[in-house]
Design a protein around this motif. Structure first.
Motif, PDB file in Angstrom:
ATOM      1  N   ALA A 436       0.453  -0.867  -0.086  1.00  0.00           N
ATOM      2  CA  ALA A 436       0.195  -0.334   0.323  1.00  0.00           C
ATOM      3  C   ALA A 436       0.997   1.187  -0.163  1.00  0.00           C
ATOM      4  N   PRO A 437       1.816   1.189   0.716  1.00  0.00           N
ATOM      5  CA  PRO A 437       2.414   2.736   0.855  1.00  0.00           C
ATOM      6  C   PRO A 437       3.527   3.017  -0.164  1.00  0.00           C
ATOM      7  N   VAL A 438       3.896   1.834  -1.256  1.00  0.00           N
ATOM      8  CA  VAL A 438       4.697   1.680  -2.379  1.00  0.00           C
ATOM      9  C   VAL A 438       3.786   2.062  -3.620  1.00  0.00           C
ATOM     10  N   ILE A 439       2.647   1.672  -3.588  1.00  0.00           N
ATOM     11  CA  ILE A 439       2.143   2.228  -4.632  1.00  0.00           C
ATOM     12  C   ILE A 439       1.690   3.635  -3.729  1.00  0.00           C
ATOM     13  N   SER A 440       1.684   4.020  -2.764  1.00  0.00           N
ATOM     14  CA  SER A 440       1.146   5.000  -2.689  1.00  0.00           C
ATOM     15  C   SER A 440       2.259   6.292  -3.333  1.00  0.00           C
ATOM     16  N   VAL A 441       3.398   5.956  -2.731  1.00  0.00           N
ATOM     17  CA  VAL A 441       4.641   6.781  -3.389  1.00  0.00           C
ATOM     18  C   VAL A 441       4.409   7.073  -4.979  1.00  0.00           C
TER      19      VAL A 441
END
Length: 496
Positions: A436-441
């Protein structure tokens, strides 16, 4: 101010904290360190939380940031008020009902062991980074005011600062912090009030002229309605709501203080009174920001390269010795009130969540807690020194930007757990929370190119949480395997 005067102020303040630590840590055990024996007065916790929440970020960055983004930060604070209401009415009953020491124990009851460790792990990373950013600001001021005069390097300043914090927290833990935070909030608010008074006096303004100066300043513009702007009202307001829920309601650092209060009702009163005090305190800092820029304009003072340096520069070099002293006390109070509770929360979470310290022998529990406390002290020192090597933006933006990526999975886990009855495949939860945070970045980096010039602001947290919720839904177990979950019991208690 002379270095000797600065040293005297720091030494006197530290001795006061040590005196409080001595009286609050008598007969202290692990229960005292982690929960203060659940006997803290709610009004004391409410007032002390103001200083911990404002921290060095608000004390230094918010007044300076007025020059970059006016009063648009108040849009975010308006959202905070709604977030605190959600914490008081929804999360507080949940955590008290389950009698938690670490709030991430809820995730084990709702999903399983892997989800529990994942939630705790994200908190440990988030809090270490956030607390280090805040303490970094205070160390910079101490470096400027004292250590530079003797040619002492920055890493020594950081070591001394964090070492002092460790000394007065390692025995009493959260019980000591409840009382020291009250003292530190007092110093912080006194400092900003006196700073405003000194500026008004030097500009020779009366009360009506102060209001006129603030209201007519371009820097006091609150609302931004441009949908592409990262400061757009709707984006910032909603982000304020959910960042508050994530960084306060789902943060062991903040909730550990609430869980030291006797019962649910008093804990809710604490949140409501704290939120009101927090709002008006932030308003004071924004007023101070407008007056700081008015003062530099009136006296033809060159602005520092970074806005974070404006308030320290004026307080230490232009407002006189008295103002310099109260500023120094304020920044020390702001730094210590956020860093000490963060250090205690990190120790609590790691001991309870990762090491499961309650299962150990009593004589070994205290030793384990002490070693963990030392370990996180060293870790925060390293993070601050590393951050100092590449810091190039306003810290107030950096903290919340980082939080958007690291608190997103936490927010998603708790939202999904509380609003749904779906059971998930627990072993795959860590993968979802990392993805989730990787995609958000990636979305944040390419948003202007992919979304017609749209720029993500604080609302990246919501995107992150939504991706986490979607991933959890995709991990759901077949309906026939779903049984009653703790979230059902929790929701019944909340409705009652």
């Amino acid at each position: 101010m002379t270095p000797i005067l600065v040293f005297g102020i720091i030494a006197g303040y530290f001795l006061l904290l040590m005196a409080i630590s001595h009286f609050t840590s008598k007969k202290a055990d692990n229960s005292t360190f982690f929960t203060a024996n659940r006997n803290s007065p709610w009004f004391l916790v409410a007032f002390g939380m103001v200083g911990a929440t404002l921290s060095g970020v608000t004390f230094i960055s918010v007044p300076g940031e007025v020059g970059n983004s006016n009063w648009t930060y108040l849009q975010f604070v308006m959202g905070n008020m709604v977030g605190y209401a959600v914490i008081a009415l929804v999360l507080i009953p949940v955590f008290y009902n389950l009698k938690l020491v670490s709030i991430y124990e809820y995730l084990q009851k709702r999903f399983g062991r892997n989800s529990y460790l994942t939630g705790s792990g994200f908190f440990l990373v988030s809090q270490t980074i956030g607390a280090s950013f805040r303490l970094f600001l205070a160390a910079l001021v101490l470096q400027m005011a004292f250590f530079d005069a003797f040619g002492i390097p920055f890493y020594v300043t950081v070591f001394v600062t964090i070492g002092l914090i460790w000394l007065y927290t390692f025995r009493g833990g959260i019980k000591t912090i409840v009382w020291t935070d009250t003292l530190q909030t007092s110093f912080l608010l006194i400092a900003v009030v006196i700073s405003i008074y000194m500026i008004v006096a030097q500009l020779d303004l009366n009360i009506s002229e102060v209001f006129k100066t603030v209201s007519k300043s371009e820097n006091s513009e609150i609302f931004d309605w441009n949908w592409r702007s990262d400061r757009n009202f709707f984006k910032t307001f909603l982000a304020g709501v959910f960042i508050t829920i994530a960084m306060n309601g789902l943060d062991q650092n903040v909730m550990q203080k609430n869980l030291t209060i006797k019962n649910t009702r008093d804990a809710q009163k604490n949140i409501f009174w704290f939120s009101l005090t927090f709002f008006f305190s932030t308003l004071l800092f924004l007023i101070l920001g407008v007056l700081l820029y008015a003062y530099t304009l009136e006296n033809n003072i060159a602005l520092p390269e970074k806005t974070d340096g404006l308030y320290p520069m004026l307080a230490l070099n232009h407002f006189g010795i008295a103002a310099g002293i109260v500023f120094l006390l304020g920044i020390i109070a702001a730094a210590f009130s956020s860093a000490d509770s963060a250090l205690t929360a990190l120790t609590t979470s790691f001991c309870v969540d990762i090491l499961d310290i309650q299962k150990g022998k009593l004589e070994n529990q205290k030793k384990t807690r002490l070693l963990v406390h030392i370990g996180f002290t060293i870790l925060m020192f390293c993070v601050i020194v590393i951050f100092n090597s590449f810091n190039d933006s306003s810290v107030v933006n950096s903290v919340f930007k980082v939080a958007g990526f690291t608190y997103g999975p936490l927010l998603g886990l708790f939202i999904f757990g509380l609003v749904s009855k779906v059971k998930v495949k627990d072993r795959w939860v860590p993968l979802v929370c990392i993805a989730a945070p990787v995609i958000s970045v990636i979305l944040d980096l390419y948003s202007t190119e992919w979304f017609f010039g749209y720029q993500f602001g604080f609302e990246i947290l919501l995107v992150n949480a939504a991706i986490t919720c979607l991933g959890l839904y995709l991990l759901k177990t077949p309906k026939k395997e779903t049984e009653a979950t703790p979230s059902e019991e929790v929701k019944e208690d909340v409705l009652v």
